[in-house]
Every structure is written in structure tokens, then in C-alpha cells.
Design an enzyme around this catalytic site. Structure first.
Site, PDB file in Angstrom:
ATOM      1  N   ALA A   1      69.469 -63.066  44.814  1.00  0.00           N
ATOM      2  CA  ALA A   1      69.625 -62.997  46.276  1.00  0.00           C
ATOM      3  C   ALA A   1      68.216 -62.758  46.823  1.00  0.00           C
ATOM      4  O   ALA A   1      67.260 -62.655  46.053  1.00  0.00           O
ATOM      5  CB  ALA A   1      70.569 -61.866  46.650  1.00  0.00           C
TER       6      ALA A   1
ATOM      7  N   GLY B   1      65.978 -60.045  45.214  1.00  0.00           N
ATOM      8  CA  GLY B   1      65.641 -60.389  43.833  1.00  0.00           C
ATOM      9  C   GLY B   1      64.568 -61.471  43.786  1.00  0.00           C
ATOM     10  O   GLY B   1      63.551 -61.336  43.101  1.00  0.00           O
TER      11      GLY B   1
ATOM     12  N   ASN C   1      70.840 -65.672  37.030  1.00  0.00           N
ATOM     13  CA  ASN C   1      71.780 -65.420  38.129  1.00  0.00           C
ATOM     14  C   ASN C   1      73.156 -65.885  37.691  1.00  0.00           C
ATOM     15  O   ASN C   1      73.277 -66.891  36.994  1.00  0.00           O
ATOM     16  CB  ASN C   1      71.345 -66.190  39.382  1.00  0.00           C
ATOM     17  CG  ASN C   1      72.087 -65.716  40.614  1.00  0.00           C
ATOM     18  OD1 ASN C   1      71.755 -64.683  41.163  1.00  0.00           O
ATOM     19  ND2 ASN C   1      73.098 -66.459  41.026  1.00  0.00           N
ATOM     20  N   ARG C   2      74.180 -65.114  38.091  1.00  0.00           N
ATOM     21  CA  ARG C   2      75.544 -65.446  37.646  1.00  0.00           C
ATOM     22  C   ARG C   2      75.917 -66.873  38.053  1.00  0.00           C
ATOM     23  O   ARG C   2      76.415 -67.631  37.250  1.00  0.00           O
ATOM     24  CB  ARG C   2      76.522 -64.423  38.234  1.00  0.00           C
ATOM     25  CG  ARG C   2      77.887 -64.514  37.627  1.00  0.00           C
ATOM     26  CD  ARG C   2      78.702 -63.278  37.859  1.00  0.00           C
ATOM     27  NE  ARG C   2      78.579 -62.788  39.251  1.00  0.00           N
ATOM     28  CZ  ARG C   2      79.210 -61.711  39.709  1.00  0.00           C
ATOM     29  NH1 ARG C   2      79.998 -61.021  38.911  1.00  0.00           N
ATOM     30  NH2 ARG C   2      79.067 -61.317  40.946  1.00  0.00           N
TER      31      ARG C   2
ATOM     32  N   ASN D   1      70.921 -50.441  45.907  1.00  0.00           N
ATOM     33  CA  ASN D   1      71.121 -49.182  46.632  1.00  0.00           C
ATOM     34  C   ASN D   1      72.292 -48.431  46.007  1.00  0.00           C
ATOM     35  O   ASN D   1      73.331 -48.217  46.627  1.00  0.00           O
ATOM     36  CB  ASN D   1      71.431 -49.477  48.102  1.00  0.00           C
ATOM     37  CG  ASN D   1      70.209 -49.285  48.973  1.00  0.00           C
ATOM     38  OD1 ASN D   1      69.265 -48.571  48.610  1.00  0.00           O
ATOM     39  ND2 ASN D   1      70.211 -49.929  50.123  1.00  0.00           N
TER      40      ASN D   1
ATOM     41  N   SER E   1      62.601 -50.174  48.640  1.00  0.00           N
ATOM     42  CA  SER E   1      62.711 -50.248  50.092  1.00  0.00           C
ATOM     43  C   SER E   1      61.656 -51.165  50.690  1.00  0.00           C
ATOM     44  O   SER E   1      60.572 -51.324  50.139  1.00  0.00           O
ATOM     45  CB  SER E   1      62.553 -48.861  50.716  1.00  0.00           C
ATOM     46  OG  SER E   1      62.596 -48.984  52.122  1.00  0.00           O
ATOM     47  N   GLY E   2      62.020 -51.733  51.820  1.00  0.00           N
ATOM     48  CA  GLY E   2      61.046 -52.556  52.543  1.00  0.00           C
ATOM     49  C   GLY E   2      61.632 -53.880  52.973  1.00  0.00           C
ATOM     50  O   GLY E   2      60.925 -54.719  53.522  1.00  0.00           O
TER      51      GLY E   2
ATOM     52  N   LYS F   1      65.935 -42.345  47.372  1.00  0.00           N
ATOM     53  CA  LYS F   1      66.153 -43.545  48.194  1.00  0.00           C
ATOM     54  C   LYS F   1      67.275 -43.297  49.204  1.00  0.00           C
ATOM     55  O   LYS F   1      67.216 -43.751  50.353  1.00  0.00           O
ATOM     56  CB  LYS F   1      66.472 -44.754  47.300  1.00  0.00           C
ATOM     57  CG  LYS F   1      66.850 -46.019  48.086  1.00  0.00           C
ATOM     58  CD  LYS F   1      65.709 -46.484  48.972  1.00  0.00           C
ATOM     59  CE  LYS F   1      65.825 -47.794  49.685  1.00  0.00           C
ATOM     60  NZ  LYS F   1      66.981 -48.272  50.284  1.00  0.00           N
TER      61      LYS F   1
ATOM     62  N   HIS G   1      65.855 -41.338  51.917  1.00  0.00           N
ATOM     63  CA  HIS G   1      65.031 -42.267  52.705  1.00  0.00           C
ATOM     64  C   HIS G   1      65.918 -43.010  53.711  1.00  0.00           C
ATOM     65  O   HIS G   1      65.582 -43.139  54.893  1.00  0.00           O
ATOM     66  CB  HIS G   1      64.322 -43.270  51.776  1.00  0.00           C
ATOM     67  CG  HIS G   1      63.802 -44.490  52.480  1.00  0.00           C
ATOM     68  ND1 HIS G   1      64.626 -45.545  52.848  1.00  0.00           N
ATOM     69  CD2 HIS G   1      62.566 -44.815  52.923  1.00  0.00           C
ATOM     70  CE1 HIS G   1      63.905 -46.447  53.477  1.00  0.00           C
ATOM     71  NE2 HIS G   1      62.649 -46.038  53.535  1.00  0.00           N
ATOM     72  N   ASN G   2      67.040 -43.513  53.231  1.00  0.00           N
ATOM     73  CA  ASN G   2      67.912 -44.281  54.114  1.00  0.00           C
ATOM     74  C   ASN G   2      68.512 -43.400  55.211  1.00  0.00           C
ATOM     75  O   ASN G   2      68.643 -43.835  56.352  1.00  0.00           O
ATOM     76  CB  ASN G   2      69.027 -44.960  53.317  1.00  0.00           C
ATOM     77  CG  ASN G   2      68.538 -46.240  52.670  1.00  0.00           C
ATOM     78  OD1 ASN G   2      67.357 -46.373  52.364  1.00  0.00           O
ATOM     79  ND2 ASN G   2      69.427 -47.180  52.435  1.00  0.00           N
TER      80      ASN G   2
ATOM     81  N   GLU H   1      65.973 -43.035  57.652  1.00  0.00           N
ATOM     82  CA  GLU H   1      65.890 -44.328  58.369  1.00  0.00           C
ATOM     83  C   GLU H   1      66.941 -44.354  59.489  1.00  0.00           C
ATOM     84  O   GLU H   1      66.644 -44.747  60.627  1.00  0.00           O
ATOM     85  CB  GLU H   1      66.133 -45.442  57.349  1.00  0.00           C
ATOM     86  CG  GLU H   1      66.257 -46.844  57.904  1.00  0.00           C
ATOM     87  CD  GLU H   1      66.629 -47.849  56.789  1.00  0.00           C
ATOM     88  OE1 GLU H   1      65.941 -47.897  55.760  1.00  0.00           O
ATOM     89  OE2 GLU H   1      67.633 -48.578  56.953  1.00  0.00           O
ATOM     90  N   TYR H   2      68.161 -43.923  59.182  1.00  0.00           N
ATOM     91  CA  TYR H   2      69.210 -43.860  60.210  1.00  0.00           C
ATOM     92  C   TYR H   2      68.749 -42.961  61.361  1.00  0.00           C
ATOM     93  O   TYR H   2      68.945 -43.274  62.535  1.00  0.00           O
ATOM     94  CB  TYR H   2      70.504 -43.266  59.636  1.00  0.00           C
ATOM     95  CG  TYR H   2      71.438 -44.215  58.931  1.00  0.00           C
ATOM     96  CD1 TYR H   2      71.000 -45.058  57.918  1.00  0.00           C
ATOM     97  CD2 TYR H   2      72.805 -44.242  59.264  1.00  0.00           C
ATOM     98  CE1 TYR H   2      71.879 -45.895  57.256  1.00  0.00           C
ATOM     99  CE2 TYR H   2      73.687 -45.089  58.609  1.00  0.00           C
ATOM    100  CZ  TYR H   2      73.222 -45.904  57.602  1.00  0.00           C
ATOM    101  OH  TYR H   2      74.097 -46.736  56.942  1.00  0.00           O
TER     102      TYR H   2
ATOM    103  N   HIS I   1      88.058 -10.907  55.847  1.00  0.00           N
ATOM    104  CA  HIS I   1      87.094 -11.589  54.973  1.00  0.00           C
ATOM    105  C   HIS I   1      85.828 -10.766  54.726  1.00  0.00           C
ATOM    106  O   HIS I   1      84.947 -11.213  54.011  1.00  0.00           O
ATOM    107  CB  HIS I   1      86.732 -12.956  55.570  1.00  0.00           C
ATOM    108  CG  HIS I   1      87.891 -13.908  55.571  1.00  0.00           C
ATOM    109  ND1 HIS I   1      88.429 -14.405  54.415  1.00  0.00           N
ATOM    110  CD2 HIS I   1      88.632 -14.420  56.589  1.00  0.00           C
ATOM    111  CE1 HIS I   1      89.442 -15.202  54.717  1.00  0.00           C
ATOM    112  NE2 HIS I   1      89.590 -15.223  56.031  1.00  0.00           N
TER     113      HIS I   1
HETATM  114  C1  6PG Z   1      65.429 -50.368  52.883  1.00  0.00           C
HETATM  115  C2  6PG Z   1      66.724 -50.276  53.653  1.00  0.00           C
HETATM  116  C3  6PG Z   1      67.842 -50.986  53.006  1.00  0.00           C
HETATM  117  C4  6PG Z   1      69.194 -50.814  53.707  1.00  0.00           C
HETATM  118  C5  6PG Z   1      69.323 -51.566  54.956  1.00  0.00           C
HETATM  119  C6  6PG Z   1      70.725 -51.600  55.538  1.00  0.00           C
HETATM  120  O1  6PG Z   1      64.955 -49.309  52.525  1.00  0.00           O
HETATM  121  O2  6PG Z   1      64.908 -51.470  52.668  1.00  0.00           O
HETATM  122  O3  6PG Z   1      67.086 -48.933  53.747  1.00  0.00           O
HETATM  123  O4  6PG Z   1      67.919 -50.507  51.694  1.00  0.00           O
HETATM  124  O5  6PG Z   1      70.179 -51.244  52.873  1.00  0.00           O
HETATM  125  O6  6PG Z   1      68.422 -51.100  55.874  1.00  0.00           O
HETATM  126  O7  6PG Z   1      71.262 -50.345  55.752  1.00  0.00           O
HETATM  127  P1  6PG Z   1      72.522 -50.161  56.721  1.00  0.00           P
HETATM  128  O8  6PG Z   1      73.309 -51.438  56.654  1.00  0.00           O
HETATM  129  O9  6PG Z   1      73.305 -49.029  56.180  1.00  0.00           O
HETATM  130  O10 6PG Z   1      71.970 -49.946  58.081  1.00  0.00           O
END
Ligand code: 6PG
Length: 490
Positions: free
Chosen positions: A20, A23, A41-42, A111, A137-138, A191, A194-195, A198-199, A459
Site C-alpha cells: 500500500a 509500504g 504483496n498478497r 499502527n 510516522s509522517g 507511537k 504520538h498519535n 497529534e489528535y 470510605h
Molecule cells: C502518522 C499518523 C498516522 C495516523 C493517521 C490517521 O503518524 O503518520 O498518526 O499514523 O494513522 O494520521 O489517524 P486518524 O484516522 O485516527 O486520524
């Protein structure tokens, strides 16, 4: 040179399963750095498409058969899975193991949930196979030109993958954004955090955007200018940069594309995992929690439309100095971001204790400094803080961040008050401020809470004038007995 050694040399340095986009891009990145890569790849037609397309005129070896793929690898064999997290990873591991020998390495770059990586490390260790669960990530571009890589698992694998990983990773000031994170699931754990961060970062930016758009009534172009300016200062980061750029994209009629995008956010679950783990470990990861819930609330579009017609706002209109308020919003964003990272680091510290990892906190900041989605100038400051004091109990107690918060605090409060008065929801700005005020409070109202618990459930409570660990019960009503419940903390 013997023929065997020659044959070994002709073989691939690493094999990648899964073509994908992530990859494919990782493979091309490895190829650029001089590594010979075998791919499988499958759906085998994808292998051909890749070789005839993006991988044309490279040294990449395409395989239609998993056994041949494994045979094409140098020993110890390094196989990296770039497949969907979950059962697919286990299925590939099961298929690969019969072809592998002791000392060979399987790396999972998806992930994956860190508990799965824990389990896989142990299961494969019993078979003599070294497992690595690595955060990657990236996005597409990171994978192609330099991601942030967060490997953990069986440490014995590190020396064999380090040269590849550190040369394909993003580089900042001559240092690779990749280092060994820790044992078992530590790489995927970091990781996950990290995510979560990111949120949080994304939600913070969205709140700043909505305050400017809805609260201050600014145009898309004006807001675009603000993000462009912010990206030159302390907020300089990939997510601010893409926000600036998103705000330049127009529809054929000249309107902004984002004004036509449905306001319901998706999520694949890593933010939720971070929040769930924080609840599990008892860490107040409020900002990321709010960011996840903000996505959940956004998804209730139909209900929100109905509610918008019946629920009043009782909110005023903005009547102050816009430029001043924009600066206050910037301060709120910066200070809240500091809180978010401080909470993320609190969580990692607790996880290290609970799961028995030795995490290098400055090293993690360096891994996130480039390549990944949360990359920013700010992570350099975090790294410096942990370099100044590797035992730093909390990022908020570092002199740089004390100064930064002190400077941003007046604007932060002003922006939150303004948002409340205007009826603009700012869950992360305001919950970050509530956390800050709680964290800096010597005394919280938990005395009352303990009294309530003791009142209705016997308590027990501890007293300020008695040593910790001594518990008291009061017969508050005169009706209850003097028997207390047992004391324990979940
Ligand atoms: C990264 C991102 C990635 C993540 C997407 C989608 O570090 O490259 O964190 O791994 O999967 O950003 O995340 P959501 O669909 O949960 O927003």
C-alpha cells in the site's frame, strides 16, 4: 570470496511485505539510501504494478511467493510488515515463521496496539525470532523522504536494523529521528502517544480557527495570514504549516474548499487507545481525552443540527480589539500545547514504571522533532529540557516552560473567557487551563470529596494533621456505625 558469501551479497538487505502507499514509499526510500529491498504483496499483481511503475529501474526485487521472498534475503533476514494492524499482522507472522531461522527479524511498521506488540515479542522470542514493533510516522511523504521511526521490541534486533532505520529516517541537525525506544511494546506505545498528541494538536488548531472564524468573524484569507505568521514563531510546526496551506485552496467559484467539507471527524482509534490507557494508568490526560471526544461530538451531525434549532446560546458578539484577541488565541494555543505534551510525558513516565520500560524522554522528543505529523520547533525545546535534567519530573517544572506559560497565561485566560462569552466551544483550550489551575493548586476540593465518600460509604479519609496512611472515619449523621469500608485505590 567464496560463492556463498557472493550469493549472500546479491541478496536483499531487507524485505517489505505490503505495498500500500506507506509500504511502497518506505521501500523507495530504502532503495534511495542504497539498500537492496525485496517486496511481497498478497495481491501479487500489485508487485508487478509497483515494479513497472514507481520502482522501475531500481534494484528492488519483486516476489510473488512468500517462500522465495524469504529466500531472497540476507541472513539474519529482516522482514518488515507494512500491512493493516490487527489480525492481518498475526496471519503474516504465522505464514512467515516456517521459512525463518533463529535470529531472523520480523518488524511490524503498522499502527499496532502496543499490547499486541508485547505479545508478539514474547511469542516470537520463544521461537528464536526477534520481533520489533515500530511506530512509523509522517504519512506518505514521510515514508518516502524520511519518517520518524519508533522501534521497540526485542533489543537483540536493534543492531541489525539500526543502519537501515537510521538512514531512512528524517534527520534533524545531523541526528536521525529514530532510536531504540524500549522493550516489548514500547515502540508502538510511544507511537500511540504520538498519535494522541497529534489528535490534541489538531483539535487545538481547530479551536483557534473556529474562534477566529465564528467568534471574531474573520475571513478565510485573514485566518490564513495569521497561521502563516504563527508558523514563523514558537508555534512553527507541520500541522500549523498545512493548516496555512489548506486555507489557500479554493473551489472554482472562488470560495474556500474547507467551507464545503462536512464537519464530522473520522478516527482510526489510536487517540482513543491513548485515552483509554491514561484512564487505566490513572493519568489526567485531559487534553487528548477532550480531543477524542470533540471528534465524537462532531460525528453527531444530525443531532447537532436538530439541537442548533432549539437550544439557545445566550452568547454575545465580539466587540473588542481583534488583533489583540488573535494574539490571545495564539497564547492559548501555545500554552495548551505545552499542557498537552506535559500530560503525554506524564503518561509515558507512568507507562515506563508500570510496564518496566526505560524510556529516554529527550530521545523521544528528538524522534518526534522531524519526520512525523507532530514535528515542530517546540519538540526541540522539550528535548533541551530533558537534556538539562534527564530526571525532570514534569516538563511544566522546567525553566523554559515555566517562562513560556507565565508569558502566555494572561492571553490564555482572556481567550478562554472570550470563547465562553461568545459561545464558541473550546474544549481543549479550557480543559488545559483547568488542568493547569488544578496542577498548580496546593489545595484542591478533594477534602470535600473524601468527606462525601466517607459520609455515604464509610470510605475513610486521611487528615492533614496526621501522617499519610492513617485513615479516619466519622459517623457524620450519628445514625451510621463506626465500621469503615476497606481503603484501596483503583
Ligand atoms: C502518522 C499518523 C498516522 C495516523 C493517521 C490517521 O503518524 O503518520 O498518526 O499514523 O494513522 O494520521 O489517524 P486518524 O484516522 O485516527 O486520524
Amino acid at each position: 570470496m567464496s560463492t556463498m558469501v557472493q550469493n549472500e551479497k546479491a541478496k536483499a538487505d531487507i524485505g517489505v511485505v505490503g505495498l500500500a502507499v506507506m509500504g511502497q514509499n518506505l521501500v523507495l526510500n530504502m532503495n534511495d539510501k542504497g539498500f537492496k529491498v525485496a517486496v511481497y504483496n498478497r495481491t501479487t499483481s500489485k508487485v508487478d504494478e509497483f515494479l513497472e511503475g514507481p520502482a522501475k529501474d531500481t534494484n528492488i526485487i519483486g516476489c510473488h511467493d512468500l517462500k522465495k521472498f524469504v529466500e531472497s534475503l540476507q541472513i539474519p533476514r529482516r522482514v518488515m510488515l507494512m500491512v493493516k494492524a490487527g489480525p492481518v499482522v498475526d496471519a503474516f507472522i504465522e505464514q512467515l515463521v516456517p521459512y525463518l531461522d533463529k535470529g531472523d527479524i520480523i518488524i511490524d511498521g503498522g499502527n499496532s496496539l502496543f499490547n499486541d506488540s508485547d505479545r508478539r515479542t514474547h511469542e516470537l522470542h520463544k521461537k528464536g525470532i526477534l520481533f520489533v514493533g515500530s511506530g512509523v510516522s509522517g504519512g506518505e511523504e514521510g515514508a518516502r523522504f524520511g519518517p520518524s521511526l519508533m522501534p521497540g521490541g526485542n533489543h537483540a534486533a536493534w543492531s541489525a536494523i539500526k543502519p537501515i532505520f537510521q538512514s531512512i529516517a528524517a534527520q534533524v541537525d545531523g541526528e536521525a529521528c529514530c532510536d531504540w525506544v524500549g522493550n516489548d511494546g514500547a515502540g508502538h506505545y510511544v507511537k500511540m502517544v504520538h498519535n494522541g498528541i497529534e489528535y490534541g494538536d489538531m483539535q487545538l488548531i481547530c479551536e483557534a480557527y473556529q474562534m477566529m472564524r465564528e467568534g471574531l468573524g474573520m475571513s478565510g484569507d485573514e485566518i490564513q495570514q495569521v497561521f502563516a505568521e504563527w508558523n514563523e514563531g514558537v508555534l512553527d510546526s507541520y500541522l500549523i504549516e498545512i493548516t496555512r496551506d489548506i486555507l489557500t485552496v479554493k473551489e472554482p467559484d472562488g470560495s474556500l474548499l474547507i467551507d464545503h467539507i462536512l464537519d464530522t471527524a473520522g478516527q482510526k482509534g489510536t487517540g482513543k487507545w491513548t485515552g483509554m490507557n491514561a484512564l487505566e494508568l490513572g493519568i489526567p490526560l485531559t487534553l487528548i481525552g477532550e480531543a477524542v471526544f470533540a471528534r465524537c461530538l462532531s460525528a453527531l451531525k444530525d443531532e447537532r443540527v436538530t439541537a442548533s434549532n432549539v437550544l439557545p446560546a445566550f452568547a454575545g458578539e465580539f466587540s473588542g480589539d481583534k488583533a489583540e484577541m488573535v494574539n490571545a488565541i495564539r497564547d492559548a494555543l501555545y500554552a495548551s500545547k505545552i499542557i498537552s505534551y506535559a500530560q503525554g510525558y506524564m503518561l509515558m513516565r507512568e507507562a515506563a514504571k508500570t510496564y518496566g520500560w526505560e524510556l529516554n524522554y529527550g530521545g523521544i522528543a528528538l524522534m518526534w522533532r522531524g519526520g512525523c505529523i507532530i514535528r515542530s520547533r517546540f519538540l526541540g525545546n522539550i528535548r533541551d529540557a530533558f537534556e538539562r535534567n534527564p530526571q525532570l519530573e514534569n516538563m511544566l517544572l522546567d525553566s523554559f516552560f515555566i517562562d513560556a506559560i507565565t508569558e502566555a497565561l494572561p492571553g490564555w485566560r482572556k481567550a478562554v473567557v472570550c470563547a465562553i462569552n461568545l459561545g464558541v466551544p473550546t474544549p481543549t483550550f479550557s480543559s488545559a487551563l483547568a488542568f493547569y489551575d488544578g496542577y498548580r493548586s496546593e489545595r484542591l476540593p478533594a477534602n470535600l470529596l473524601q468527606a462525601q465518600r466517607d459520609y455515604f460509604g464509610a470510605h475513610t479519609y486521611e487528615r492533614l494533621d496526621k501522617p499519610r496512611g492513617e485513615y479516619f472515619h466519622t459517623n457524620w449523621t450519628g445514625r451510621g456505625g463506626n465500621v469503615s469500608a476497606s481503603t484501596y485505590d483503583a
